[in-house]
Write an enzyme that holds these catalytic residues in place. Structure first.
Site, PDB file in Angstrom:
ATOM      1  CG  HIS A  29      -1.968   0.872   1.466  1.00 51.66           C
ATOM      2  ND1 HIS A  29      -1.764   2.325   1.720  1.00 51.66           N
ATOM      3  CD2 HIS A  29      -3.111   0.817   1.235  1.00 51.66           C
ATOM      4  CE1 HIS A  29      -2.997   2.857   1.799  1.00 51.66           C
ATOM      5  NE2 HIS A  29      -3.912   2.241   1.485  1.00 51.66           N
ATOM      6  CG  ASP A  69       0.790  -2.703   6.145  1.00 49.22           C
ATOM      7  OD1 ASP A  69      -0.182  -2.829   7.005  1.00 49.22           O
ATOM      8  OD2 ASP A  69       0.884  -1.770   5.326  1.00 49.22           O
ATOM      9  CD  GLN A  75      -6.718  -4.931   4.150  1.00 47.03           C
ATOM     10  OE1 GLN A  75      -7.803  -5.536   4.194  1.00 47.03           O
ATOM     11  NE2 GLN A  75      -6.742  -3.436   4.033  1.00 47.03           N
ATOM     12  CE  LYS A  77      -7.057  -0.929   6.605  1.00 46.79           C
ATOM     13  NZ  LYS A  77      -7.767  -0.393   5.592  1.00 46.79           N
ATOM     14  CB  CYS A 100      -3.877   3.192  -1.649  1.00 45.35           C
ATOM     15  SG  CYS A 100      -5.017   4.543  -1.454  1.00 45.35           S
TER      16      CYS A 100
END
Lengths: 139, 407
Positions: free
Chosen positions: B124, B201, B204, B227, B365
């Site tokens: 991203h 990261d 998600q 999220k 993104c």
């Protein structure tokens, strides 16, 4: 025909549709019928910023009036753009700079104007008016 | 069939009763943000309605109650990530904020000209731009792990990139655009073998995958509360305590200090060193309730049900002629990105929206990834535990309508 007369005509056309499908099919049809913009005008400078799909707007002045030609990768945006072109093309810079585009709201497409980031219709209107102002200054 | 009672779960999310364009809302934009259960909404209103106070410094009743709720959340998150120490949990504004924190503190202090930072094609923008900014400032070199056409990282290429010059590796756990689950354990171990630090990261991954930062042995792990059924504007940065201790503070202000004179300021200990100013108390308090909710359903149960949805959606969408699923990695979370021949993704999104179906369209993104795939963008349906097979049927019918109208 004045800008407002053309707008009123579009509003009248949209009154025929009682559901979203008819309305969008009509917009898609307008998109399909919009003549393809010649590749020489599909330049970086003619791209309207802030759209999820690429929208090109080409403007030129002839006999004191501004003419617009436009294109987009996405068919619904192209249909919306086609309506804007129909309303705004072949008018004087003053008329274009001062135009009040009420038809977008009246035909129930105001949400497209608000979603500036996704389809850039608002950016397109702004750019058309900017041409109006710029050509006025050139006169 | 799932052991979860999905109809009961749906009742926990009041927004699912909303009508969109006169239709029942079908919310398939969960990779962008998930909806919030009533217990999270109540936690927010309870905090403001019953014990709103600034934390840590106050000695009155409300301040103590707010402080203990705030710190309870930290303990809950520590357990959620299986972190060794509570002070390794730093509250941020989100994943992006956490990555910037690491780039701007660890990166600026320890990286120098010629050092190499490795990211991947799947990143991203949030895990690209902070490193580019650092590279620009320090003269570091950014290297990018390539992918294959299915959306899996080419890990043998990654191994070739590693050298004593590699000082930092920052890779996404799960791709937001394609759903690919990366083998982050392998990535971390290989980076450590050359002495590099690693950030994962987890934006998600956090709602789909059980995360054990000790088992992963990652130096940093960042994710966002919104999220995983929590509030927006609240995130977590996990860091190993020795690494965090070696880092200079990020923002200056209240809470992050031990003592301030006009001549010199000494800094507070972890985690407060990195939490300048009045934090996002209400949202931090509420995230505990989101995580409790996930724990109650059971992450394995959630993952198993989401897999069912993914499998069904993949089968159904594959049968639509002219539709191509983008991203067919070996391991995926419940994300289906697709393109439709002759139809721009934006048109797919607009027409589905008219039918009450919310998907995301565009580059997600991840512009470098889209460039690699040779696409201007995709349409993406991403599923959460409150979605149903019937909703996927509506998506499929919606796509048929898109084709009928546009083509």
């Amino acid at each position: 025909m004045t800008i407002n007369a053309i707008q009123d005509e579009i509003i009248e056309e949209f009154e025929l549709f009682d559901d979203w499908e008819g309305k969008y099919e009509y917009i898609i049809d307008l998109g399909k019928k919009l003549p393809k913009l010649s590749d020489e005008f599909k330049t970086e400078d003619n791209i309207i910023k802030g759209c999820q799909s690429i929208v090109w707007l080409h403007a030129y002045k002839q006999d004191g009036k501004i003419h617009f030609e436009a294109d987009s990768e996405a068919i619904i945006v192209k249909g919306l753009v086609s309506m804007l072109v129909k309303v705004m093309t072949n008018h004087t810079p003053e008329e274009i700079a001062n135009a009040d585009l009420y038809f977008i709201d009246k035909v129930g497409l105001a949400s497209h104007l608000a979603q500036t980031r996704s389809n850039g219709l608002a950016s397109m209107v702004k750019q058309m008016k900017a041409y109006g102002i710029a050509y006025q200054a050139n006169d | 069939m799932s052991i979860l009672d999905i109809n009961k779960i749906r009742k926990d999310f009041p927004i699912l009763d909303e009508k969109v364009n006169g239709r029942d809302l079908v919310y398939f934009d969960n990779a962008a943000t998930t909806q919030k259960p009533t217990i999270v909404l109540e936690a927010l209103s309870n905090y403001y309605g019953h014990y709103n106070a600034n934390i840590h410094r106050g000695i009155h009743f409300l301040a103590e109650k707010a402080t203990s709720a705030f710190e309870d959340s930290r303990t809950t998150i520590q357990k959620f990530l299986n972190a060794a120490h509570k002070e390794e949990i730093i509250f941020t504004y989100g994943t992006t904020d956490g990555i910037n924190l690491v780039a701007q503190t660890y990166g600026r202090k320890f990286l120098k000209e010629g050092d190499e930072i490795i990211i991947s094609t799947l990143e991203h923008h949030s895990n690209i731009v902070p490193w580019q900014m650092l590279c620009e400032e320090k003269g570091c070199v950014l290297k990018v792990i390539p992918i294959d056409d299915k959306g899996d990282l080419l890990l043998e290429e990654y191994e070739k990139m590693l050298s004593e010059k590699t000082k930092f590796v920052s890779v996404v756990h799960v791709s937001n655009a394609l759903g690919t689950i990366n083998d982050v354990k392998f990535i971390i171990d290989k980076a450590h073998a050359v002495g590099a630090k690693v950030l994962i990261d987890g934006a998600q991954a956090s709602s789909h995958i059980t995360i054990d930062v000790q088992e992963l042995d990652t130096d940093f792990y960042a994710f966002s509360a919104h999220k995983l059924f929590g509030p927006t504007g609240m995130g977590v940065l996990y860091g190993k305590s020795d690494v965090l201790n070696a880092m200079p503070p990020y923002r200056g202000g209240g809470e992050m200090i031990k003592e301030v004179t006009f001549e010199k300021t000494t800094y507070n200990e972890l985690p407060y060193k990195f939490e300048a100013g009045t934090p996002n108390i209400a949202d931090v308090v509420a995230v505990k309730f989101a995580i409790d909710y996930i724990n109650e359903l059971g992450k394995e149960n959630i993952a198993a049900y989401e897999d069912e949805l993914l499998k069904y959606a993949t089968e159904q969408l594959s049968e639509i002629s002219g539709l191509r699923i983008v991203g067919q990695a070996k391991e995926k979370v419940s994300v289906v990105s697709f393109v439709l021949d002759g139809v721009h993704p934006q048109d797919v999104g607009v027409i589905l929206d008219q039918q009450g179906v919310a998907v995301r369209t565009g580059h997600h993104c991840t512009q470098p990834l889209m460039n690699r795939l040779g696409l201007p963008g995709t349409s993406r349906a991403s599923f959460a535990v409150y979605n149903t097979i019937q909703e996927i049927d509506k998506l499929v019918a919606g796509i048929h309508k898109v084709k009928k109208m546009v083509l």
